[in-house]
Structure formats: structure tokens, C-alpha cells
Design a protein around this motif. Structure first.
Motif, PDB file in Angstrom:
ATOM      1  N   LEU A   1       0.854  -1.184   0.000  1.00  0.00           N
ATOM      2  CA  LEU A   1       0.000   0.000   0.000  1.00  0.00           C
ATOM      3  C   LEU A   1       0.886   1.229   0.000  1.00  0.00           C
ATOM      4  O   LEU A   1       1.540   1.528   1.002  1.00  0.00           O
ATOM      5  N   ASP A   2       0.939   1.924  -1.118  1.00  0.00           N
ATOM      6  CA  ASP A   2       1.751   3.136  -1.212  1.00  0.00           C
ATOM      7  C   ASP A   2       0.973   4.333  -0.688  1.00  0.00           C
ATOM      8  O   ASP A   2      -0.216   4.493  -0.984  1.00  0.00           O
ATOM      9  N   ARG A   3       1.661   5.152   0.078  1.00  0.00           N
ATOM     10  CA  ARG A   3       1.051   6.393   0.543  1.00  0.00           C
ATOM     11  C   ARG A   3       1.199   7.442  -0.548  1.00  0.00           C
ATOM     12  O   ARG A   3       2.309   7.718  -1.014  1.00  0.00           O
ATOM     13  N   LYS A   4       0.067   8.025  -0.971  1.00  0.00           N
ATOM     14  CA  LYS A   4       0.079   8.932  -2.120  1.00  0.00           C
ATOM     15  C   LYS A   4      -0.285  10.361  -1.707  1.00  0.00           C
ATOM     16  O   LYS A   4      -0.941  10.573  -0.682  1.00  0.00           O
ATOM     17  N   PRO A   5       0.148  11.343  -2.495  1.00  0.00           N
ATOM     18  CA  PRO A   5      -0.143  12.739  -2.150  1.00  0.00           C
ATOM     19  C   PRO A   5      -1.641  13.053  -2.220  1.00  0.00           C
ATOM     20  O   PRO A   5      -2.363  12.451  -3.007  1.00  0.00           O
ATOM     21  N   ASN A   6      -2.072  13.999  -1.398  1.00  0.00           N
ATOM     22  CA  ASN A   6      -3.449  14.477  -1.502  1.00  0.00           C
ATOM     23  C   ASN A   6      -3.575  15.393  -2.718  1.00  0.00           C
ATOM     24  O   ASN A   6      -2.587  15.658  -3.425  1.00  0.00           O
ATOM     25  N   LYS A   7      -4.786  15.852  -3.005  1.00  0.00           N
ATOM     26  CA  LYS A   7      -5.032  16.611  -4.234  1.00  0.00           C
ATOM     27  C   LYS A   7      -4.185  17.878  -4.325  1.00  0.00           C
ATOM     28  O   LYS A   7      -3.623  18.189  -5.377  1.00  0.00           O
ATOM     29  N   GLN A   8      -4.077  18.609  -3.219  1.00  0.00           N
ATOM     30  CA  GLN A   8      -3.333  19.855  -3.238  1.00  0.00           C
ATOM     31  C   GLN A   8      -1.846  19.613  -3.510  1.00  0.00           C
ATOM     32  O   GLN A   8      -1.216  20.289  -4.334  1.00  0.00           O
ATOM     33  N   ALA A   9      -1.275  18.626  -2.799  1.00  0.00           N
ATOM     34  CA  ALA A   9       0.145  18.319  -2.973  1.00  0.00           C
ATOM     35  C   ALA A   9       0.422  17.746  -4.360  1.00  0.00           C
ATOM     36  O   ALA A   9       1.444  18.049  -4.982  1.00  0.00           O
ATOM     37  N   ASP A  10      -0.503  16.922  -4.852  1.00  0.00           N
ATOM     38  CA  ASP A  10      -0.323  16.338  -6.175  1.00  0.00           C
ATOM     39  C   ASP A  10      -0.332  17.420  -7.246  1.00  0.00           C
ATOM     40  O   ASP A  10       0.437  17.364  -8.215  1.00  0.00           O
ATOM     41  N   LYS A  11      -1.174  18.421  -7.060  1.00  0.00           N
ATOM     42  CA  LYS A  11      -1.235  19.531  -8.009  1.00  0.00           C
ATOM     43  C   LYS A  11       0.084  20.300  -8.012  1.00  0.00           C
ATOM     44  O   LYS A  11       0.608  20.663  -9.079  1.00  0.00           O
ATOM     45  N   ARG A  12       0.632  20.566  -6.820  1.00  0.00           N
ATOM     46  CA  ARG A  12       1.926  21.261  -6.730  1.00  0.00           C
ATOM     47  C   ARG A  12       3.036  20.433  -7.370  1.00  0.00           C
ATOM     48  O   ARG A  12       3.915  20.955  -8.060  1.00  0.00           O
ATOM     49  N   PHE A  13       2.992  19.116  -7.148  1.00  0.00           N
ATOM     50  CA  PHE A  13       4.031  18.234  -7.672  1.00  0.00           C
ATOM     51  C   PHE A  13       3.995  18.195  -9.203  1.00  0.00           C
ATOM     52  O   PHE A  13       5.034  18.252  -9.867  1.00  0.00           O
ATOM     53  N   LYS A  14       2.788  18.129  -9.779  1.00  0.00           N
ATOM     54  CA  LYS A  14       2.654  18.124 -11.235  1.00  0.00           C
ATOM     55  C   LYS A  14       3.130  19.445 -11.837  1.00  0.00           C
ATOM     56  O   LYS A  14       3.764  19.463 -12.903  1.00  0.00           O
ATOM     57  N   LYS A  15       2.839  20.531 -11.142  1.00  0.00           N
ATOM     58  CA  LYS A  15       3.299  21.832 -11.614  1.00  0.00           C
ATOM     59  C   LYS A  15       4.824  21.885 -11.600  1.00  0.00           C
ATOM     60  O   LYS A  15       5.461  22.410 -12.520  1.00  0.00           O
ATOM     61  N   PHE A  16       5.422  21.342 -10.564  1.00  0.00           N
ATOM     62  CA  PHE A  16       6.882  21.272 -10.465  1.00  0.00           C
ATOM     63  C   PHE A  16       7.466  20.446 -11.603  1.00  0.00           C
ATOM     64  O   PHE A  16       8.465  20.809 -12.227  1.00  0.00           O
ATOM     65  N   LEU A  17       6.821  19.316 -11.922  1.00  0.00           N
ATOM     66  CA  LEU A  17       7.327  18.451 -12.981  1.00  0.00           C
ATOM     67  C   LEU A  17       7.290  19.147 -14.336  1.00  0.00           C
ATOM     68  O   LEU A  17       8.186  18.966 -15.161  1.00  0.00           O
ATOM     69  N   HIS A  18       6.265  19.977 -14.570  1.00  0.00           N
ATOM     70  CA  HIS A  18       6.172  20.722 -15.821  1.00  0.00           C
ATOM     71  C   HIS A  18       7.298  21.733 -15.955  1.00  0.00           C
ATOM     72  O   HIS A  18       7.762  22.021 -17.050  1.00  0.00           O
ATOM     73  N   SER A  19       7.720  22.289 -14.817  1.00  0.00           N
ATOM     74  CA  SER A  19       8.752  23.334 -14.848  1.00  0.00           C
ATOM     75  C   SER A  19      10.047  22.857 -14.218  1.00  0.00           C
ATOM     76  O   SER A  19      10.761  23.624 -13.586  1.00  0.00           O
ATOM     77  N   LYS A  20      10.353  21.578 -14.387  1.00  0.00           N
ATOM     78  CA  LYS A  20      11.490  20.984 -13.705  1.00  0.00           C
ATOM     79  C   LYS A  20      12.812  21.643 -14.090  1.00  0.00           C
ATOM     80  O   LYS A  20      13.748  21.686 -13.303  1.00  0.00           O
ATOM     81  N   GLU A  21      12.894  22.164 -15.311  1.00  0.00           N
ATOM     82  CA  GLU A  21      14.139  22.793 -15.744  1.00  0.00           C
ATOM     83  C   GLU A  21      14.478  24.023 -14.903  1.00  0.00           C
ATOM     84  O   GLU A  21      15.632  24.408 -14.770  1.00  0.00           O
TER      85      GLU A  21
END
Length: 312
Positions: A65-85
Motif C-alpha cells: 500500500l503506497d502512501r500517495k499525495p493528496n489533491k493539493q500536494a499532487d497539483k503542486r508536484f505536477k506543476k513542479f514536474l512541468h517546470s522541472k528545468e
């Protein structure tokens, strides 16, 4: 940690940008550093990962059972991945960024920790485990392969006296302590091995590393590709190399552009014997339990796993 055979991989989240992992002609530095040439090659079995460790004062089976980010954190993480450079590192708040898990949840041992707290992996997940309770509805297939009353598990592995024969047996959970295993069967991952049926489902555990790969070709892309395509032993999901430093290196058929599942797997090319040895337990199992059903075909031999039926 588990590393793929030098993949051409876009590390951005797959939910944002679908990608395909492909093996290249070059061995990864991580594989070389782990001395993959002297590693033990084993079959990658297609199921769901499990773990055996103590709980409530006795050995227990635990489900992944993996512990996964909540909606707010997941949104921040995806935004970070888009601008990873433009960003060096993503900062997690392990207290606030993740969905709740049961109190009995434990993180996987091998994950990185900082200040005593588990660090999420590159996908933003914290791998971990939850104990499989007796008669669990959520983990009913896990529950079907263990008996906590008698401290045993239903296990598939090579026959100890003949590596060309498979054996299904009742194994003390105490002998499996601190091991990871794969749960395979009728209702797991689309049942690639064709086990049991909807009316008579069949499941069991296979210890990781149980099926060593023999006559492996050289660690070159074309040789591995030819082995998977044209060799009977190559009709498997993939290979996991167990390195001396504990590192696991893996390659999946998909990494080589090959199909899985297959209509005729290598696992189904071997005869299998039932060897329960339940007499010493003085067991009285529930009529519908797998242990009871296997006890009725104890000592029987089948040409392949697909041939085992439990309509008893």
C-alpha cells in the motif's frame, strides 16, 4: 532500489506525459556499479508484491500500500514536474501532503529517509505495507493463502530435490519472515498464468528470487531480445538480477518492445506436485479454504499449473 536496464525514460509524471520505457544498447552505471555481471538472474513473476513480518506477536502477511499525495500536494508536484528545468528540488511536507493511511501501515524498509521520515520516490509515492487481516474483504485473495491459526502460507516454488518440477506446499510463515513475495493467481493482474477459474479461484505466494534463470545469454541488447523471443526459458515477464550489494536490476519484455502476457508461459511448461505435509499440524480447515482443497489432492502431480482444478 530497483533500476531498469538503462531506459530511455522521461521522468515526468506519466499522468502528465505518457511515456514508454525502452532498453538501450548500453548498461546503466547503476547496474555496473552493482556488479550486475556477477548477479543472480531470476524470473520476474507477474503478481502483486507482499511482505512477511511480525504483527500482533506473530508472523503476518502484509499487502503493498503506497502512501500517495493528496489533491493539493499532487497539483503542486505536477506543476513542479512541468517546470522541472527551472527548479532544483521539490520539497514535501510528509505531515501534511499525503493521504491518511491505516495506523498499522509501515513504510518499506529500503526507502530513503531524512530526519527519520520516509522520502517519497520519483513518482511522489511512499511505498509501504498493511497487514492482511483474517477474512479481509479488501485483501481477500491475500487472505486466502495464509492461515494465522496454524501459522502457514500456501507457497509455489521449485521442488527441493528436482529444479525441473514445481511444488505447491504449506510453508510456516516463520520461515518467510522478512521476505518479499509475489501473490499470483486467478484474480491478480489479469491472471497471466491461467490459474484456477472464476468459480474455483486459485492463488498462492512465490518468494522473490525463487526461480533462477538458467542458460542466460550475454548481457547485450540483441542477445537478450533473441533469448526472450526464441528461447523456451525466455517465455517469462522479465528478469530481475539480484546483486551482491542488495540492488535489484530488472528488465521487462515491454522494455524490449515484446508482448506480455503470453499464451504459453515458461511457468506452465513444468510439472507441479502438491506436497502439503499437513499431518503434523493436526489441522481442521474451513471446507472452502484453499488449504482444505489442496489437502484433498495432496501428493498428486500435474503436467502444468493450468491443469490444477479445485472443483472438489
Amino acid at each position: 532500489a530497483t533500476h531498469t536496464w538503462q531506459p530511455q525514460l522521461d521522468h515526468r509524471n506519466s499522468a502528465l506525459l505518457p511515456f514508454k520505457v525502452l532498453a538501450t544498447e548500453t548498461l546503466s552505471e547503476k547496474a555496473l556499479d552493482a556488479d550486475v555481471y556477477n548477479a543472480v538472474a531470476t524470473e520476474k513473476v507477474d503478481g502483486t508484491c507482499c511482505y512477511v513480518t511480525n504483527y500482533k506477536g506473530q508472523p503476518y502477511l502484509w499487502a503493498r500500500l503506497d502512501r500517495k499525495p493528496n489533491k493539493q500536494a499532487d497539483k503542486r508536484f505536477k506543476k513542479f514536474l512541468h517546470s522541472k528545468e527551472n527548479a532544483k528540488e521539490f520539497h514535501w511536507n510528509t505531515e501534511e501532503d499525503f493521504k491518511p493511511v491505516p495506523e498499522c501501515w509501515i513504510p518499506a524498509k529500503e526507502i530513503e529517509k531524512q530526519n527519520g521520515k520516509p522520502v517519497p520516490d520519483e513518482n511522489g509515492h511512499i511505498p509501504g505495507w498493511v497487514p492482511v487481516e483474517k477474512n479481509s474483504k479488501q485483501y481477500c485473495w491475500h487472505s486466502s493463502v495464509v492461515s494465522y491459526e496454524f501459522g502457514i502460507a500456501l507457497v509455489l516454488r521449485h521442488h527441493p530435490d528436482d529444479p525441473g518440477v514445481l511444488e505447491i506446499s504449506a510453508v510456516p510463515l516463520s520461515e518467510l519472515l522478512e521476505q518479499t513475495l509475489e501473490l499470483i493467481g486467478t484474480n491478480i493482474n489479469g491472471n497471466p498464468y491461467g490459474l484456477g477459474s472464476k468459480k474455483y479461484p486459485l492463488h498462492f505466494l512465490t518468494p522473490h528470487g525463487a526461480f533462477q534463470v538458467r542458460n542466460l545469454p550475454t548481457l547485450k541488447h540483441n542477445d537478450l531480445l533473441s533469448w526472450f523471443e526464441g528461447c523456451r526459458e525466455g517465455q517469462i515477464e522479465g528478469i530481475v538480477w539480484h546483486c551482491g550489494d542488495g540492488c535489484l536490476i530488472k528488465v521487462h519484455r515491454h522494455h524490449l518492445g515484446l508482448c506480455w502476457p503470453l499464451p504459453d508461459t515458461y511457468m506452465n511448461s513444468k510439472p507441479v506436485i502438491i506436497n502439503m505435509n499437513l499431518d503434523k499440524y493436526d489441522c481442521a480447515f474451513d471446507h472452502q479454504s484453499l488449504f482444505n482443497k489442496f489437502s484433498k489432492i495432496d501428493k498428486q502431480k500435474f503436467d502444468r499449473l493450468k491443469d490444477i482444478t479445485l472443483d472438489i
